[in-house]
Design a protein around this motif. Structure first.
Motif, PDB file in Angstrom:
ATOM      1  N   ILE A  92      -7.610   4.209  13.746  1.00 51.63           N
ATOM      2  CA  ILE A  92      -8.145   3.390  12.658  1.00 51.63           C
ATOM      3  C   ILE A  92      -7.913   1.908  12.942  1.00 51.63           C
ATOM      4  O   ILE A  92      -8.834   1.082  12.842  1.00 51.63           O
ATOM      5  CB  ILE A  92      -7.479   3.773  11.309  1.00 51.63           C
ATOM      6  N   ARG A  93      -6.693   1.574  13.299  1.00 54.00           N
ATOM      7  CA  ARG A  93      -6.339   0.168  13.552  1.00 54.00           C
ATOM      8  C   ARG A  93      -7.141  -0.422  14.714  1.00 54.00           C
ATOM      9  O   ARG A  93      -7.663  -1.532  14.615  1.00 54.00           O
ATOM     10  CB  ARG A  93      -4.837   0.062  13.843  1.00 54.00           C
ATOM     11  N   ASP A 171     -18.516 -10.229   5.395  1.00 52.77           N
ATOM     12  CA  ASP A 171     -18.056 -11.296   6.282  1.00 52.77           C
ATOM     13  C   ASP A 171     -16.570 -11.196   6.606  1.00 52.77           C
ATOM     14  O   ASP A 171     -15.857 -12.196   6.623  1.00 52.77           O
ATOM     15  CB  ASP A 171     -18.368 -12.664   5.657  1.00 52.77           C
ATOM     16  N   PHE A 172     -16.092  -9.971   6.814  1.00 52.82           N
ATOM     17  CA  PHE A 172     -14.707  -9.722   7.208  1.00 52.82           C
ATOM     18  C   PHE A 172     -13.718 -10.369   6.222  1.00 52.82           C
ATOM     19  O   PHE A 172     -12.733 -10.973   6.617  1.00 52.82           O
ATOM     20  CB  PHE A 172     -14.458 -10.259   8.626  1.00 52.82           C
ATOM     21  N   HIS A 173     -14.040 -10.189   4.935  1.00 52.74           N
ATOM     22  CA  HIS A 173     -13.192 -10.775   3.885  1.00 52.74           C
ATOM     23  C   HIS A 173     -11.768 -10.232   3.942  1.00 52.74           C
ATOM     24  O   HIS A 173     -10.803 -10.951   3.672  1.00 52.74           O
ATOM     25  CB  HIS A 173     -13.808 -10.472   2.518  1.00 52.74           C
ATOM     26  N   TYR A 174     -11.647  -8.958   4.293  1.00 51.29           N
ATOM     27  CA  TYR A 174     -10.326  -8.343   4.442  1.00 51.29           C
ATOM     28  C   TYR A 174      -9.922  -8.361   5.913  1.00 51.29           C
ATOM     29  O   TYR A 174     -10.768  -8.273   6.801  1.00 51.29           O
ATOM     30  CB  TYR A 174     -10.347  -6.900   3.934  1.00 51.29           C
ATOM     31  N   SER A 175      -8.624  -8.468   6.152  1.00 53.00           N
ATOM     32  CA  SER A 175      -8.123  -8.483   7.530  1.00 53.00           C
ATOM     33  C   SER A 175      -8.214  -7.079   8.129  1.00 53.00           C
ATOM     34  O   SER A 175      -8.397  -6.089   7.405  1.00 53.00           O
ATOM     35  CB  SER A 175      -6.674  -8.957   7.559  1.00 53.00           C
ATOM     36  N   ALA A 176      -8.087  -6.999   9.448  1.00 49.36           N
ATOM     37  CA  ALA A 176      -8.103  -5.688  10.115  1.00 49.36           C
ATOM     38  C   ALA A 176      -6.936  -4.837   9.617  1.00 49.36           C
ATOM     39  O   ALA A 176      -7.061  -3.612   9.462  1.00 49.36           O
ATOM     40  CB  ALA A 176      -8.022  -5.877  11.627  1.00 49.36           C
ATOM     41  N   GLU A 177      -5.818  -5.471   9.354  1.00 53.07           N
ATOM     42  CA  GLU A 177      -4.637  -4.756   8.850  1.00 53.07           C
ATOM     43  C   GLU A 177      -4.910  -4.185   7.458  1.00 53.07           C
ATOM     44  O   GLU A 177      -4.554  -3.035   7.161  1.00 53.07           O
ATOM     45  CB  GLU A 177      -3.444  -5.709   8.788  1.00 53.07           C
ATOM     46  N   THR A 180      -7.297  -1.275   7.739  1.00 53.04           N
ATOM     47  CA  THR A 180      -6.605  -0.100   8.262  1.00 53.04           C
ATOM     48  C   THR A 180      -5.875   0.617   7.130  1.00 53.04           C
ATOM     49  O   THR A 180      -5.920   1.855   7.024  1.00 53.04           O
ATOM     50  CB  THR A 180      -5.592  -0.508   9.352  1.00 53.04           C
ATOM     51  N   ALA A 181      -5.214  -0.152   6.273  1.00 53.65           N
ATOM     52  CA  ALA A 181      -4.477   0.436   5.147  1.00 53.65           C
ATOM     53  C   ALA A 181      -5.432   1.112   4.162  1.00 53.65           C
ATOM     54  O   ALA A 181      -5.168   2.220   3.670  1.00 53.65           O
ATOM     55  CB  ALA A 181      -3.671  -0.654   4.434  1.00 53.65           C
ATOM     56  N   ILE A 182      -6.559   0.461   3.883  1.00 51.49           N
ATOM     57  CA  ILE A 182      -7.546   1.019   2.953  1.00 51.49           C
ATOM     58  C   ILE A 182      -8.138   2.314   3.506  1.00 51.49           C
ATOM     59  O   ILE A 182      -8.214   3.338   2.809  1.00 51.49           O
ATOM     60  CB  ILE A 182      -8.678  -0.004   2.690  1.00 51.49           C
ATOM     61  N   MET A 183      -8.556   2.273   4.772  1.00 51.04           N
ATOM     62  CA  MET A 183      -9.160   3.452   5.386  1.00 51.04           C
ATOM     63  C   MET A 183      -8.156   4.605   5.474  1.00 51.04           C
ATOM     64  O   MET A 183      -8.504   5.761   5.219  1.00 51.04           O
ATOM     65  CB  MET A 183      -9.677   3.103   6.778  1.00 51.04           C
TER      66      MET A 183
END
Length: 203
Positions: A92-93, A171-177, A180-183
């Motif tokens: 996921i990350r 537009d990538f409002h949330y960070s990749a981290e 990852t937590a949401i998914m």
């Protein structure tokens, strides 16, 4: 002299690719001409043809580079991680980090004028990764209540692609981290429980 030539070639290719991605976002892949790319990259048609056969060749070259790199990263994780949960978290990350690393490319491929072929290719890669994971852990998944692996693979890969498209559109409002937590939350609990309609059984 060779180094200067190499740097010039690299710079020219980068300019062509950057122009190509900008034009896809503006007007869509099908509407782009070689002349459009040449003018935007401040080169000429002859220079373009020194590097690429046509715009299809350019699309496939850029796409393969990005997706091959993603496949390589995920393959390493599958080979190194024996714990199913840690493997899933790492997958996921890495997917989100890779998309963010190639954000300009992904905005062109998955944005307003998305390129369907890329969408399908990326889904196939993620589908194949989950196929490997589920088969690698087949002995641990005997009590899956009769849910076929190919159904799970399709659900997970579709969820990933849909989420990535949503992320790009925002537009990538949330960070990749954060993604990852949401998914991880949605995959672990399922959409219904993650939304709060069903309470966790944990005390």
């Amino acid at each position: 002299m060779t180094r200067k030539t190499d740097l010039r070639v690299i710079k020219t290719r980068e300019g062509i690719r950057r122009a190509f991605l900008e034009l896809i976002r503006e007007k869509g892949y099908d509407a782009i001409t070689i002349q459009d790319i040449a003018e935007r990259s401040m080169t000429n048609r002859n220079t373009f043809y020194l590097h690429y056969t046509d715009k299809k060749d350019l699309l496939e070259t850029v796409t393969d580079e990005v997706l091959d790199a993603l496949t390589g990263k995920l393959t390493v994780v599958i080979a190194q991680k024996s714990d199913q949960f840690l493997m899933s978290q790492a997958i996921i990350r890495i997917v989100f980090e890779h998309v963010l690393e190639h954000s300009v490319f992904c905005k062109a491929m998955l944005g307003k004028h998305e390129v369907p072929r890329f969408h399908d290719k990326m889904k196939q890669i993620i589908h194949h990764i989950f196929h490997q994971v589920l088969n690698q852990n087949h002995s641990q998944l005997q009590d899956s209540k009769g849910i076929p692996n190919d159904f799970l693979e399709n659900c997970l890969s579709s969820l990933y692609i849909g989420t990535i498209v949503w992320w790009v559109e925002h537009d990538f409002h949330y960070s990749a981290e954060q993604m990852t937590a949401i998914m991880s939350e949605v995959i672990t609990k399922g959409p219904i429980q993650a939304a709060g309609f069903i309470r966790s059984e944990r005390v």
